[in-house]
Scaffold this motif. Structure first.
Motif, PDB file in Angstrom:
ATOM      1  N   VAL A  71       1.025  -1.291  -0.614  1.00  8.06           N
ATOM      2  CA  VAL A  71       0.006  -0.015   0.286  1.00  8.06           C
ATOM      3  C   VAL A  71       0.578   1.445   0.465  1.00  8.06           C
ATOM      4  CG1 VAL A  71      -1.960   1.210   1.633  1.00  8.06           C
ATOM      5  CG2 VAL A  71      -1.703  -1.116   0.932  1.00  8.06           C
ATOM      6  N   GLY A  72       1.997   1.147   1.160  1.00  6.36           N
ATOM      7  CA  GLY A  72       3.164   2.400   0.499  1.00  6.36           C
ATOM      8  C   GLY A  72       3.546   3.307  -0.571  1.00  6.36           C
ATOM      9  N   GLU A  73       3.543   1.493  -1.711  1.00  7.20           N
ATOM     10  CA  GLU A  73       4.200   1.948  -2.711  1.00  7.20           C
ATOM     11  C   GLU A  73       2.880   3.182  -3.594  1.00  7.20           C
ATOM     12  OE1 GLU A  73       4.944  -1.512  -4.077  1.00  7.20           O
ATOM     13  OE2 GLU A  73       6.724  -1.522  -2.146  1.00  7.20           O
ATOM     14  N   LEU A  74       1.599   2.538  -3.571  1.00  6.72           N
ATOM     15  CA  LEU A  74       0.629   3.156  -4.355  1.00  6.72           C
ATOM     16  C   LEU A  74       0.612   4.317  -4.611  1.00  6.72           C
ATOM     17  CD1 LEU A  74      -2.000   0.301  -3.550  1.00  6.72           C
ATOM     18  CD2 LEU A  74      -0.586   0.353  -4.931  1.00  6.72           C
ATOM     19  N   PRO A  75      -0.238   4.778  -5.354  1.00  6.63           N
ATOM     20  CA  PRO A  75       0.084   6.433  -5.889  1.00  6.63           C
ATOM     21  C   PRO A  75      -0.831   7.454  -4.647  1.00  6.63           C
ATOM     22  CG  PRO A  75      -1.107   5.646  -6.731  1.00  6.63           C
ATOM     23  CD  PRO A  75      -0.283   4.285  -6.564  1.00  6.63           C
ATOM     24  N   GLU A  76      -0.815   8.224  -4.281  1.00  4.35           N
ATOM     25  CA  GLU A  76      -1.552   8.944  -3.660  1.00  4.35           C
ATOM     26  C   GLU A  76      -2.360   8.918  -4.515  1.00  4.35           C
ATOM     27  OE1 GLU A  76      -0.644  12.851  -2.339  1.00  4.35           O
ATOM     28  OE2 GLU A  76       1.124  12.537  -2.056  1.00  4.35           O
ATOM     29  N   ASN A  77      -4.166   8.925  -3.374  1.00  2.09           N
ATOM     30  CA  ASN A  77      -5.702   8.998  -2.976  1.00  2.09           C
ATOM     31  C   ASN A  77      -5.677   8.143  -3.962  1.00  2.09           C
ATOM     32  OD1 ASN A  77      -6.098  11.415  -2.734  1.00  2.09           O
ATOM     33  ND2 ASN A  77      -6.024  12.990  -4.185  1.00  2.09           N
ATOM     34  N   SER A  78      -5.670   6.751  -3.399  1.00  2.00           N
ATOM     35  CA  SER A  78      -6.076   5.163  -3.623  1.00  2.00           C
ATOM     36  C   SER A  78      -6.755   4.362  -2.729  1.00  2.00           C
ATOM     37  CB  SER A  78      -5.032   3.960  -4.297  1.00  2.00           C
ATOM     38  OG  SER A  78      -4.003   4.942  -3.661  1.00  2.00           O
ATOM     39  N   VAL A  79      -7.907   3.858  -2.968  1.00  2.00           N
ATOM     40  CA  VAL A  79      -8.685   2.358  -2.593  1.00  2.00           C
ATOM     41  C   VAL A  79      -8.173   1.507  -2.435  1.00  2.00           C
ATOM     42  CG1 VAL A  79     -10.919   2.143  -2.065  1.00  2.00           C
ATOM     43  CG2 VAL A  79     -10.319   4.500  -2.536  1.00  2.00           C
ATOM     44  N   VAL A  80      -8.271   0.329  -1.697  1.00  2.00           N
ATOM     45  CA  VAL A  80      -7.306  -0.825  -1.631  1.00  2.00           C
ATOM     46  C   VAL A  80      -8.008  -1.179  -1.240  1.00  2.00           C
ATOM     47  CG1 VAL A  80      -5.526  -2.571  -1.495  1.00  2.00           C
ATOM     48  CG2 VAL A  80      -5.198   0.466  -1.201  1.00  2.00           C
ATOM     49  N   LEU A  81      -9.566  -2.741  -1.773  1.00  2.00           N
ATOM     50  CA  LEU A  81     -10.246  -3.182  -1.381  1.00  2.00           C
ATOM     51  C   LEU A  81      -9.395  -4.499  -1.197  1.00  2.00           C
ATOM     52  CD1 LEU A  81     -13.205  -3.745  -1.017  1.00  2.00           C
ATOM     53  CD2 LEU A  81     -12.629  -4.949  -3.582  1.00  2.00           C
ATOM     54  N   LEU A  82      -9.419  -4.755   0.299  1.00  2.00           N
ATOM     55  CA  LEU A  82      -8.514  -6.221   1.043  1.00  2.00           C
ATOM     56  C   LEU A  82     -10.011  -7.582   0.771  1.00  2.00           C
ATOM     57  CD1 LEU A  82      -6.809  -4.383   3.446  1.00  2.00           C
ATOM     58  CD2 LEU A  82      -5.634  -5.251   1.415  1.00  2.00           C
ATOM     59  N   ARG A  83     -10.027  -8.189   0.465  1.00  2.00           N
ATOM     60  CA  ARG A  83     -11.158  -8.930   0.267  1.00  2.00           C
ATOM     61  C   ARG A  83     -10.803 -10.561   1.092  1.00  2.00           C
ATOM     62  NH1 ARG A  83     -10.411 -10.026  -5.230  1.00  2.00           N
ATOM     63  NH2 ARG A  83     -11.658  -8.929  -6.493  1.00  2.00           N
ATOM     64  N   ASP A  84     -11.251 -11.178   1.941  1.00  2.00           N
ATOM     65  CA  ASP A  84     -11.467 -12.065   2.806  1.00  2.00           C
ATOM     66  C   ASP A  84     -10.449 -11.554   3.831  1.00  2.00           C
ATOM     67  OD1 ASP A  84     -12.925 -13.265   1.530  1.00  2.00           O
ATOM     68  OD2 ASP A  84     -11.057 -13.988   0.005  1.00  2.00           O
ATOM     69  N   PHE A  85     -10.378 -10.360   4.331  1.00  2.00           N
ATOM     70  CA  PHE A  85      -8.833 -10.204   5.094  1.00  2.00           C
ATOM     71  C   PHE A  85      -8.784 -10.611   6.666  1.00  2.00           C
ATOM     72  CE2 PHE A  85      -5.072  -7.230   6.118  1.00  2.00           C
ATOM     73  CZ  PHE A  85      -4.682  -7.764   5.000  1.00  2.00           C
ATOM     74  N   HIS A  86     -10.750 -11.051   6.899  1.00  2.00           N
ATOM     75  CA  HIS A  86     -11.248 -10.848   8.012  1.00  2.00           C
ATOM     76  C   HIS A  86     -10.375 -12.181   8.687  1.00  2.00           C
ATOM     77  CE1 HIS A  86     -13.997 -12.846   5.569  1.00  2.00           C
ATOM     78  NE2 HIS A  86     -14.703 -12.840   6.477  1.00  2.00           N
ATOM     79  N   LEU A  87     -10.162 -13.253   8.023  1.00  2.00           N
ATOM     80  CA  LEU A  87      -9.285 -14.494   8.650  1.00  2.00           C
ATOM     81  C   LEU A  87      -8.863 -14.435   8.264  1.00  2.00           C
ATOM     82  CD1 LEU A  87     -11.353 -16.120   5.353  1.00  2.00           C
ATOM     83  CD2 LEU A  87     -12.163 -16.500   7.334  1.00  2.00           C
ATOM     84  N   PHE A  88      -7.092 -13.279   8.038  1.00  2.00           N
ATOM     85  CA  PHE A  88      -6.212 -12.604   8.718  1.00  2.00           C
ATOM     86  C   PHE A  88      -5.802 -12.419   9.209  1.00  2.00           C
ATOM     87  CE2 PHE A  88      -5.960 -13.062   3.828  1.00  2.00           C
ATOM     88  CZ  PHE A  88      -5.894 -14.397   3.183  1.00  2.00           C
ATOM     89  N   LEU A  89      -7.102 -11.631  10.281  1.00  2.00           N
ATOM     90  CA  LEU A  89      -7.212 -10.789  11.207  1.00  2.00           C
ATOM     91  C   LEU A  89      -7.267 -12.088  12.507  1.00  2.00           C
ATOM     92  CD1 LEU A  89      -8.783  -7.214  10.248  1.00  2.00           C
ATOM     93  CD2 LEU A  89      -6.142  -7.876  10.668  1.00  2.00           C
ATOM     94  N   GLN A  90      -8.007 -12.500  12.131  1.00  2.00           N
ATOM     95  CA  GLN A  90      -8.688 -13.126  13.467  1.00  2.00           C
ATOM     96  C   GLN A  90      -7.399 -13.981  14.093  1.00  2.00           C
ATOM     97  OE1 GLN A  90     -12.615 -15.883  11.372  1.00  2.00           O
ATOM     98  NE2 GLN A  90     -10.489 -17.371  10.904  1.00  2.00           N
ATOM     99  N   ASP A  91      -6.344 -14.345  14.228  1.00  2.00           N
ATOM    100  CA  ASP A  91      -6.051 -15.105  14.458  1.00  2.00           C
ATOM    101  C   ASP A  91      -4.695 -14.151  15.922  1.00  2.00           C
ATOM    102  OD1 ASP A  91      -5.038 -16.459  12.258  1.00  2.00           O
ATOM    103  OD2 ASP A  91      -4.043 -15.363  12.376  1.00  2.00           O
ATOM    104  N   SER A  92      -5.277 -12.634  15.277  1.00  2.00           N
ATOM    105  CA  SER A  92      -4.481 -11.493  16.013  1.00  2.00           C
ATOM    106  C   SER A  92      -2.624 -11.569  15.475  1.00  2.00           C
ATOM    107  CB  SER A  92      -4.737 -11.345  17.513  1.00  2.00           C
ATOM    108  OG  SER A  92      -6.003 -10.935  17.372  1.00  2.00           O
ATOM    109  N   ASN A  93      -2.212 -11.662  13.902  1.00  2.00           N
ATOM    110  CA  ASN A  93      -0.966 -11.620  14.227  1.00  2.00           C
ATOM    111  C   ASN A  93      -0.389 -10.134  14.498  1.00  2.00           C
ATOM    112  OD1 ASN A  93       1.693 -11.630  12.684  1.00  2.00           O
ATOM    113  ND2 ASN A  93       0.667 -12.196  10.760  1.00  2.00           N
TER     114      ASN A  93
END
Ligand SMILES: Nc1ncnc2c1ncn2[C@@H]1O[C@H](COP(=O)(O)OP(=O)(O)OP(=O)(O)O)[C@@H](O)[C@H]1O
Ligand SMILES: [Mg+2]
Length: 356
Positions: A71-93
């Motif tokens: 995300v840091g390398e993306l140009p300014e003013n961008s929207v990043v859609l993260l699919r299924d990301f809740h599954l990766f947050l589940q185990d609080s890495n």
């Protein structure tokens, strides 16, 4: 919905968490929003990496941590859609959580918005305050109407007459766009046209899938109940309170009815008769199934129930054996971490505030 998301993005909110089952509709909505406010939309998934939706170019960032770093390398003013990301947050890495926090801080100054899309809410406490949480509503009549028109067009059927169309849309309300599309298509394949009864039957099957709600077919009427004259009288009087005329007049619609009594005295029977008196579909809630084993699951189950009931509204929502589902809410703090007290609280405040 669209204006709300647009406002969040324009106000510089760096994190939005959308709860929805409808990936393609959310993506289409975000695409339209980004286009309108001249943001670039990137869509990430674990299988495809980060894709620039404008030109289809992909960068390989299949690991969730790589995605957040990218995300840091993306140009300014961008929207990043993260699919299924809740599954990766589940185990609080902890590394992932830190990376998200860093990305949010950079995003705030550079106009980059992280949009997490998941079918349920999973946010570790560290991130709770960093994201705005939104339930992406089920499609309304207008959207379902477009789906219906498109499918009729592609099947070379003529547009249903207005009152028939209304009935079909009533039958389809509460379904997601793709579920509605499937139900229409099935009806076309089986009876060579879109019929409200077929769509309603499909909806009954779909609503049952998550195990919380069931669409019950009602045969019982008031004449099947012996005695209980006051109650019957009350129901008949309230029937007109749901009409359009009553609403225009400003009459508040009845909020609910609590029936208490010893076993076998017609409580369930009355609930069914209520639906036929009001001429509305009957949704049965299994209060015992509301409770899930994961933290936050019970609350999210209740939200699903409310969302489906509101999408199908006007309807009668029958919470049978409610005392079993909500038992123990008084001692809830010491027995289940307050879950049943919170579920009861959400249910009560919805009953009080609801407009549908
Ligand atoms: N007032 C009534 N008039 C006609 N039938 C009744 C009446 N009360 C009970 N019944 C009959 O008795 C049976 C049990 O009724 P019902 O299931 O509505 O009871 P309930 O109050 O929901 O009981 P429980 O507390 O066990 O759930 C049903 O078959 C119903 O038709
Ligand atoms: Mg009963």
């Amino acid at each position: 919905m669209r204006t709300q998301i647009t406002n969040y993005i324009r106000a510089g909110y760096p994190g939005i968490y959308l709860v929805s089952h409808e990936e393609s509709r959310v993506e289409a909505e975000l695409k339209a929003i980004s286009k309108a406010i001249k943001y670039r939309l990137y869509a990430w998934s674990a299988t495809e990496g980060m894709i620039d939706t404008a030109d289809g170019t992909a960068r390989s960032a299949n690991d969730p941590l790589e995605a957040v770093t990218a995300v840091g390398e993306l140009p300014e003013n961008s929207v990043v859609l993260l699919r299924d990301f809740h599954l990766f947050l589940q185990d609080s890495n902890p590394v992932l959580i830190r990376a998200i926090k860093d990305a949010l801080a950079v995003g705030k100054t550079k106009g980059k918005v992280l949009v997490i899309l998941g079918c349920r809410q999973v946010l570790p406490p560290e991130l709770e305050r960093e994201f705005v949480l939104m339930d992406f509503n089920l499609p309304g009549r207008e959207t379902l109407g477009t789906v219906l028109d498109q499918i009729c067009q592609s099947a070379k059927l003529k547009r249903p007459a207005d009152n028939e169309r209304d009935q079909i849309l009533d039958a389809a309300s509460g379904l997601t766009c793709s579920e509605a599309e499937n139900a229409f298509a099935l009806s076309i394949v089986t009876v060579k046209g879109v019929r409200a009864v077929n769509v309603a039957a499909e909806k009954a099957a779909t609503v049952k899938k998550n195990g919380l709600l069931e669409l019950v077919e009602v045969r019982e009427g008031l004449s099947d109940i012996g005695g209980l004259d006051c109650l019957k009288d009350w129901l008949v009087k309230r029937r007109d309170a749901f009409s359009r005329r009553a609403q225009q007049y400003g009459l508040p619609s009845p909020k609910g009815l609590l029936i208490v009594g010893i076993p076998g005295t017609g409580k369930s029977l009355t609930a069914k008769a209520t639906a036929s008196v009001f001429g509305r579909p009957l949704l049965k809630l299994d209060a015992g199934k509301l409770y899930g084993s994961l933290v936050g699951q019970s609350e999210s189950n209740l939200r699903t129930v409310i969302q489906t009931a509101e999408a199908i509204a006007p309807c009668v929502l029958w919470a049978d054996e409610i005392e079993k589902g909500l038992a123990g809410s008084r001692s809830s703090g010491s027995t289940d971490g307050g879950t049943s007290a919170r579920v009861l609280g959400s249910l009560l405040s919805w009953l009080q505030e609801k407009r549908s």
